[in-house]
Design a protein around this motif. Sequence first.
Motif, short mmCIF file in Angstrom:
data_model
loop_
_atom_site.label_atom_id
_atom_site.label_comp_id
_atom_site.label_asym_id
_atom_site.label_seq_id
_atom_site.Cartn_x
_atom_site.Cartn_y
_atom_site.Cartn_z
N ASN A 2 -57.00 55.58 53.82
CA ASN A 2 -56.09 55.07 52.82
C ASN A 2 -56.11 53.55 52.85
N LEU A 3 -56.21 52.95 51.68
CA LEU A 3 -56.33 51.49 51.60
C LEU A 3 -55.01 50.76 51.78
N ALA A 4 -53.88 51.42 51.57
CA ALA A 4 -52.56 50.80 51.70
C ALA A 4 -52.47 49.51 50.89
N ARG A 5 -52.68 49.65 49.59
CA ARG A 5 -52.61 48.51 48.67
C ARG A 5 -51.65 48.84 47.54
N PRO A 6 -50.88 47.85 47.09
CA PRO A 6 -50.08 48.06 45.89
C PRO A 6 -51.01 48.17 44.68
N ALA A 7 -50.52 48.78 43.63
CA ALA A 7 -51.33 48.96 42.43
C ALA A 7 -50.79 48.11 41.29
N ILE A 8 -51.70 47.72 40.42
CA ILE A 8 -51.34 47.06 39.17
C ILE A 8 -51.89 47.95 38.07
N VAL A 9 -51.00 48.50 37.26
CA VAL A 9 -51.42 49.43 36.20
C VAL A 9 -50.83 49.00 34.86
N ARG A 10 -51.51 49.36 33.79
CA ARG A 10 -50.99 49.03 32.46
C ARG A 10 -49.95 50.07 32.06
N SER A 11 -49.14 49.71 31.11
CA SER A 11 -48.00 50.54 30.73
C SER A 11 -48.39 51.91 30.17
N HIS A 12 -49.62 52.11 29.74
CA HIS A 12 -50.03 53.39 29.19
C HIS A 12 -50.57 54.36 30.24
N VAL A 13 -50.58 53.97 31.49
CA VAL A 13 -51.05 54.86 32.55
C VAL A 13 -49.95 55.87 32.84
N GLY A 14 -50.25 57.14 32.65
CA GLY A 14 -49.24 58.19 32.75
C GLY A 14 -48.55 58.30 34.10
N CYS A 15 -49.27 58.06 35.17
CA CYS A 15 -48.68 58.21 36.50
C CYS A 15 -47.92 56.95 36.94
N GLY A 28 -42.41 45.92 41.88
CA GLY A 28 -42.18 44.91 42.90
C GLY A 28 -42.07 45.47 44.31
N GLU A 29 -42.19 46.79 44.45
CA GLU A 29 -42.12 47.41 45.78
C GLU A 29 -43.43 48.10 46.16
N THR A 30 -44.01 48.84 45.20
CA THR A 30 -45.28 49.53 45.46
C THR A 30 -46.37 49.03 44.52
N GLY A 31 -46.00 48.12 43.62
CA GLY A 31 -46.97 47.59 42.68
C GLY A 31 -46.28 47.06 41.44
N TRP A 32 -47.05 46.93 40.36
CA TRP A 32 -46.54 46.38 39.12
C TRP A 32 -47.12 47.15 37.94
N ILE A 33 -46.34 47.18 36.87
CA ILE A 33 -46.80 47.73 35.60
C ILE A 33 -46.76 46.58 34.59
N SER A 58 -47.13 44.13 52.89
CA SER A 58 -45.93 44.97 53.05
C SER A 58 -45.81 45.96 51.89
N MET A 59 -46.06 45.48 50.68
CA MET A 59 -46.00 46.36 49.51
C MET A 59 -47.07 47.46 49.61
N GLY A 60 -48.23 47.11 50.13
CA GLY A 60 -49.29 48.10 50.30
C GLY A 60 -48.88 49.22 51.24
N LEU A 61 -48.23 48.86 52.33
CA LEU A 61 -47.75 49.88 53.27
C LEU A 61 -46.68 50.74 52.62
N HIS A 62 -45.80 50.11 51.87
CA HIS A 62 -44.75 50.85 51.17
C HIS A 62 -45.38 51.79 50.13
N ALA A 63 -46.40 51.31 49.43
CA ALA A 63 -47.10 52.14 48.43
C ALA A 63 -47.74 53.36 49.10
N ARG A 64 -48.38 53.13 50.23
CA ARG A 64 -49.02 54.24 50.95
C ARG A 64 -47.98 55.29 51.34
N ASP A 65 -46.83 54.84 51.84
CA ASP A 65 -45.78 55.78 52.22
C ASP A 65 -45.22 56.51 51.00
N HIS A 66 -45.07 55.77 49.90
CA HIS A 66 -44.49 56.34 48.68
C HIS A 66 -45.37 57.46 48.10
N ILE A 67 -46.68 57.31 48.16
CA ILE A 67 -47.57 58.32 47.57
C ILE A 67 -47.99 59.41 48.55
#
Length: 82
Positions: free
Chosen positions: A1-14, A22-27, A52-61
């Motif tokens: 697992n890369l443990a990175r926050p994600a940046i996704v566009r608003s049309h990404v369904g997930c 601001g905690e696990t990534g940005w839209i 820190s956000m990456g670790l939180h993202a990994r835990d969240h998913i």
Amino acid sequence: NLARPAIVRSHVGCGPDLILEGETGWIFEAGNVCDLGKVLTEALADPARLKSMGLHARDHIANYSYDSATTALLNVLKEIKR
């Protein structure tokens, strides 16, 4: 697992499921280059926060998987049948 926050566009369904702004990534707003630039600037401004956000993202998913999605879908279908 890369443990990175994600940046996704608003049309990404997930996005709404996986991104806690601001905690696990940005839209960012789809098609809005300025919004994307703002998000990238924020993401790259603080490497410690990014880590820190990456670790939180990994835990969240951690509980997201095909098995959990399939189980949830089957449970909903069972409820509909009733």
